[in-house]
Scaffold this active site. Structure first.
Site, PDB file in Angstrom:
ATOM      1  N   LYS A 168      -2.233  -4.618 -12.126  1.00  0.00           N
ATOM      2  CA  LYS A 168      -1.699  -3.629 -11.342  1.00  0.00           C
ATOM      3  C   LYS A 168      -0.571  -3.529 -10.900  1.00  0.00           C
ATOM      4  CE  LYS A 168      -2.271  -1.112  -8.287  1.00  0.00           C
ATOM      5  NZ  LYS A 168      -1.010  -0.310  -8.052  1.00  0.00           N
ATOM      6  N   GLU A 191      -3.127 -12.199  -0.479  1.00  0.00           N
ATOM      7  CA  GLU A 191      -2.074 -13.353   0.140  1.00  0.00           C
ATOM      8  C   GLU A 191      -1.674 -12.413   1.144  1.00  0.00           C
ATOM      9  OE1 GLU A 191      -0.484 -16.637   0.205  1.00  0.00           O
ATOM     10  OE2 GLU A 191      -2.055 -17.382  -1.553  1.00  0.00           O
ATOM     11  N   CYS A 230       6.456 -10.901   3.219  1.00  0.00           N
ATOM     12  CA  CYS A 230       5.892 -11.024   4.489  1.00  0.00           C
ATOM     13  C   CYS A 230       6.374 -12.444   5.129  1.00  0.00           C
ATOM     14  CB  CYS A 230       4.738 -11.567   2.946  1.00  0.00           C
ATOM     15  SG  CYS A 230       5.320 -12.963   1.575  1.00  0.00           S
ATOM     16  N   GLU A 263       2.844  -6.170  12.325  1.00  0.00           N
ATOM     17  CA  GLU A 263       3.539  -6.630  11.743  1.00  0.00           C
ATOM     18  C   GLU A 263       3.809  -4.981  11.268  1.00  0.00           C
ATOM     19  OE1 GLU A 263       2.241  -7.181   7.150  1.00  0.00           O
ATOM     20  OE2 GLU A 263       3.649  -8.337   6.821  1.00  0.00           O
TER      21      GLU A 263
HETATM   22  P1  NAD Z   1      -0.555  -2.544   0.545  1.00  0.00           P
HETATM   23  O1  NAD Z   1      -1.837  -3.453   0.390  1.00  0.00           O
HETATM   24  O2  NAD Z   1      -0.212  -1.534   0.883  1.00  0.00           O
HETATM   25  O3  NAD Z   1      -0.548  -2.611  -1.631  1.00  0.00           O
HETATM   26  C1  NAD Z   1      -0.857  -4.049  -2.729  1.00  0.00           C
HETATM   27  C2  NAD Z   1      -1.116  -3.554  -3.687  1.00  0.00           C
HETATM   28  O4  NAD Z   1      -2.632  -3.003  -3.367  1.00  0.00           O
HETATM   29  C3  NAD Z   1      -0.914  -2.820  -3.961  1.00  0.00           C
HETATM   30  O5  NAD Z   1      -0.418  -2.237  -6.079  1.00  0.00           O
HETATM   31  C4  NAD Z   1      -1.594  -0.985  -4.120  1.00  0.00           C
HETATM   32  O6  NAD Z   1      -1.594  -0.027  -5.272  1.00  0.00           O
HETATM   33  C5  NAD Z   1      -2.986  -1.975  -3.955  1.00  0.00           C
HETATM   34  N1  NAD Z   1      -4.074  -1.590  -3.311  1.00  0.00           N
HETATM   35  C6  NAD Z   1      -4.622  -0.261  -2.415  1.00  0.00           C
HETATM   36  N2  NAD Z   1      -5.069   0.048  -1.986  1.00  0.00           N
HETATM   37  C7  NAD Z   1      -5.563  -0.202  -2.663  1.00  0.00           C
HETATM   38  C8  NAD Z   1      -7.652  -0.138  -2.479  1.00  0.00           C
HETATM   39  N3  NAD Z   1      -8.100   0.128  -2.176  1.00  0.00           N
HETATM   40  N4  NAD Z   1      -7.968  -0.720  -3.860  1.00  0.00           N
HETATM   41  C9  NAD Z   1      -6.981  -2.258  -4.776  1.00  0.00           C
HETATM   42  N5  NAD Z   1      -6.111  -1.828  -4.674  1.00  0.00           N
HETATM   43  C10 NAD Z   1      -5.406  -1.189  -3.160  1.00  0.00           C
HETATM   44  O7  NAD Z   1       0.612  -3.280   0.266  1.00  0.00           O
HETATM   45  P2  NAD Z   1       2.879  -3.022   0.324  1.00  0.00           P
HETATM   46  O8  NAD Z   1       2.517  -2.174   0.904  1.00  0.00           O
HETATM   47  O9  NAD Z   1       2.732  -3.133  -1.614  1.00  0.00           O
HETATM   48  O10 NAD Z   1       3.587  -4.090   0.138  1.00  0.00           O
HETATM   49  C11 NAD Z   1       3.024  -4.423   1.489  1.00  0.00           C
HETATM   50  C12 NAD Z   1       1.873  -6.046   2.286  1.00  0.00           C
HETATM   51  O11 NAD Z   1       2.045  -6.610   1.145  1.00  0.00           O
HETATM   52  C13 NAD Z   1       2.931  -6.150   3.401  1.00  0.00           C
HETATM   53  O12 NAD Z   1       1.194  -6.318   4.364  1.00  0.00           O
HETATM   54  C14 NAD Z   1       3.007  -8.005   3.595  1.00  0.00           C
HETATM   55  O13 NAD Z   1       3.169  -8.510   3.741  1.00  0.00           O
HETATM   56  C15 NAD Z   1       2.628  -7.641   1.416  1.00  0.00           C
HETATM   57  N6  NAD Z   1       2.706  -9.170   1.342  1.00  0.00           N
HETATM   58  C16 NAD Z   1       2.219 -10.669   1.342  1.00  0.00           C
HETATM   59  C17 NAD Z   1       2.656 -11.516   0.877  1.00  0.00           C
HETATM   60  C18 NAD Z   1       1.980 -13.318   0.945  1.00  0.00           C
HETATM   61  O14 NAD Z   1       2.509 -13.747   0.189  1.00  0.00           O
HETATM   62  N7  NAD Z   1       1.227 -13.384   2.036  1.00  0.00           N
HETATM   63  C19 NAD Z   1       3.854 -11.265   0.098  1.00  0.00           C
HETATM   64  C20 NAD Z   1       4.437  -9.854  -0.042  1.00  0.00           C
HETATM   65  C21 NAD Z   1       3.918  -8.614   0.843  1.00  0.00           C
END
Ligand code: NAD
Length: 497
Positions: free
Chosen positions: A176, A251, A285, A387
């Site tokens: 997804k 992650e 991240c 963050e």
């Molecule tokens: P997000 O948590 O909003 O979304 C991530 C994914 O989860 C998306 O595909 C989203 O559609 C999905 N999602 C959202 N709500 C959901 C639910 N209720 N059930 C299942 N899936 C759901 O994050 P984002 O805005 O896409 O990315 C930014 C965040 O990601 C930041 O916090 C960043 O630090 C983190 N990040 C971490 C790493 C790492 O490796 N540690 C790498 C990249 C980004």
């Protein structure tokens, strides 16, 4: 228009969502540019994808791993051939500059080659038995269907980090993608299909977290959820997986720190901070969001950093001279502006440059903001603790290495950290005592390579690591095998006296 409509990929075919609904994805640097129309999928689509993956697993798990690897070698080669096209499309869909999207696609290529090679390794071990005429060994076994939920900041790299190790271990997958960046996953999946990944082994369903991600996590047949995203959503993923003992690899967020000691090469440290804080518009991240400098160099760093940041060229990432692209969408832009306001008016930090929405001319149709630097930031401030995930750097100072390490660890996250110093003893002390999953010496907090484990401590992760052979531990389970060729009953711990 029809060639801009992209479908789900289920059981080797491109199919419409059963919802009959779609959504538009637009370029954050120029919202008049339509990147594509994607399926607004639902639980029925997820079920169809898991059905296909569960069926395909029966055969795929039995394909010899070196054969699985051969397909991945071809996939890597194709990704390399299409790198420029995929990079430019990625810049259009999420905004980061094209030099960086080339890096993103390259990371997918590197990971695919790396995991293809694992097809001829996937090493287990042999070890002596405590009993005579008995043989002991371990083998990795796949788990079944894996579900992936990915963020928008590394649109192809992160899906590849999950997909390639899962496949080489013999699992099948349902991806997804983030709603903002489905095109890069469409590109990766198309290449995989065309290079011979069998139907049902890789499936992709686009749409929202609540309507696609949630049913994927809840499906009992999905044995592993690998999630990259915010800590808030990751916590929910973890809670949903726990009652079923479903494996989850999480992650999540970061509040990464760069430490500058007073013996550091200050210009090098400034180069590192600029790249770490404003690369990918701060939306990594591992982005540097805290910079702490020894009080003897604090003034010099602030001055040089402010001057350099104010000269960074912000604009459309397809222009090769641009150094920082837009925020990925309006929400993210508003989050950045909100934190700039908090930094100024609530925290009382000193804004030395940037933090304003850029408007007019080439900026009028995009989500642009100038790179922001706050000085005199202290640990109780929100811009220090939370963050932001945008181009906002908080700078503070310290007097001793112990204090610097304490400040570095003063966060709920634990992804990446770095130190700039010419004193090898101090570098080693920091390397040992800063509690993160990734640590750099005389380099910025960003820049992971695919053959080293990737992940973080505390609220950044749940103990797993992506990339390297560590990823194989997420997508396989150990089976310990004992072969008794004595012809008699031998009892462990009893007959070996
Ligand atoms: P997000 O948590 O909003 O979304 C991530 C994914 O989860 C998306 O595909 C989203 O559609 C999905 N999602 C959202 N709500 C959901 C639910 N209720 N059930 C299942 N899936 C759901 O994050 P984002 O805005 O896409 O990315 C930014 C965040 O990601 C930041 O916090 C960043 O630090 C983190 N990040 C971490 C790493 C790492 O490796 N540690 C790498 C990249 C980004």
């Amino acid at each position: 228009m029809a060639d801009q409509v992209f479908k789900n990929f289920i059981n080797g075919e491109w199919v419409d969502s059963s919802s009959g609904q779609t959504y538009e994805n637009r370029n954050p640097a120029d919202t008049s540019d339509l990147v594509g129309v994607f399926q607004k999928s639902n639980a029925a689509d997820v079920k169809a994808a898991v059905d296909a993956a569960a069926e395909a697993y029966k055969k795929w798990r039995l394909v010899p791993a070196p054969k699985r690897g051969e397909i991945l070698f071809r996939v890597a080669d194709r990704l390399f051939k299409e790198k420029e096209t995929f990079s430019r499309e990625m810049t259009r869909e999420m905004g980061k500059v094209v030099a960086e999207t080339r890096g993103d696609v390259q990371e997918a290529i590197d990971m695919t080659f790396y995991m293809a090679g694992e097809g001829r390794r996937l090493f287990g071990m042999t070890t002596p038995s405590e009993l005579k005429n008995k043989f002991c060994m371990t083998v990795r076994q796949p788990l079944g269907v894996c579900g992936f939920i990915t963020p928008w900041n590394f649109p192809m790299a992160i899906p590849s980090w999950k997909t390639m190790p899962a496949l080489i271990c013999g699992n099948t997958v349902v991806i997804k993608p983030a709603t903002d960046t489905p095109k890069s996953v469409v590109n990766m999946v198309r290449v995989m299909h065309e290079e011979g990944i069998p139907a049902g082994v890789v499936n992709m369903v686009t749409g929202a977290g609540s309507t696609v991600g949630q049913p994927l996590i809840e499906d009992d047949r999905v044995r592993v959820i690998s999630f990259t995203g915010s800590t808030e959503v990751g916590r929910r993923v973890s809670e949903t997986c726990a009652p079923k003992f479903k494996h989850s690899c999480l992650e999540m967020g970061g509040k990464n720190v760069q430490i500058v000691l007073d013996d550091a090469d200050v210009d090098l440290a400034v180069d590192g901070a600029l790249w770490g804080a404003f690369g990918t518009t701060g939306q990594r991240c591992t982005a540097t969001s805290r910079l702490i400098c020894h009080k003897n160099v604090y003034g010099e760093v602030i001055k040089k950093l402010g001057e350099r940041a104010s000269r960074l060229k912000v604009g459309n990432g397809l222009d090769e001279t641009v150094q920082m692209g837009p925020c990925v969408n309006e929400d993210q832009l508003n989050t950045v502006l909100k934190y700039v306001d908090i930094g100024k008016n609530q925290d009382g930090a000193r804004l030395i440059t940037g933090g304003a929405r850029l408007t007019g001319g080439a900026y009028s149709k995009g989500y642009f903001v100038s790179p922001a630097i706050f000085a005199d930031v202290t640990p109780q401030m929100r811009i220090w603790r939370e963050e932001i995930f945008g181009p906002v750097l908080s700078v503070g100072s310290f007097s001793t290495l112990d204090e610097a390490i304490e400040l570095a660890n003063d966060t709920v996250y634990g992804l990446s950290a770095s130190i700039y110093t010419r004193d090898i003893n101090k570098a080693y002390i920091a390397m040992r005592d800063v509690y993160t999953g990734i640590f750099y010496v005389n380099a910025p907090t960003i820049g992971a390579e695919t053959h080293l484990p990737f992940g973080g401590t505390k609220e950044t992760g749940n103990g797993h690591r992506e990339a390297a052979t560590a990823a194989l531990d997420v997508f396989s389970e150990w089976k310990s095998i004992y072969v008794d060729f004595s012809g008699g009953l031998q009892r462990a711990q009893i007959d070996n006296q």
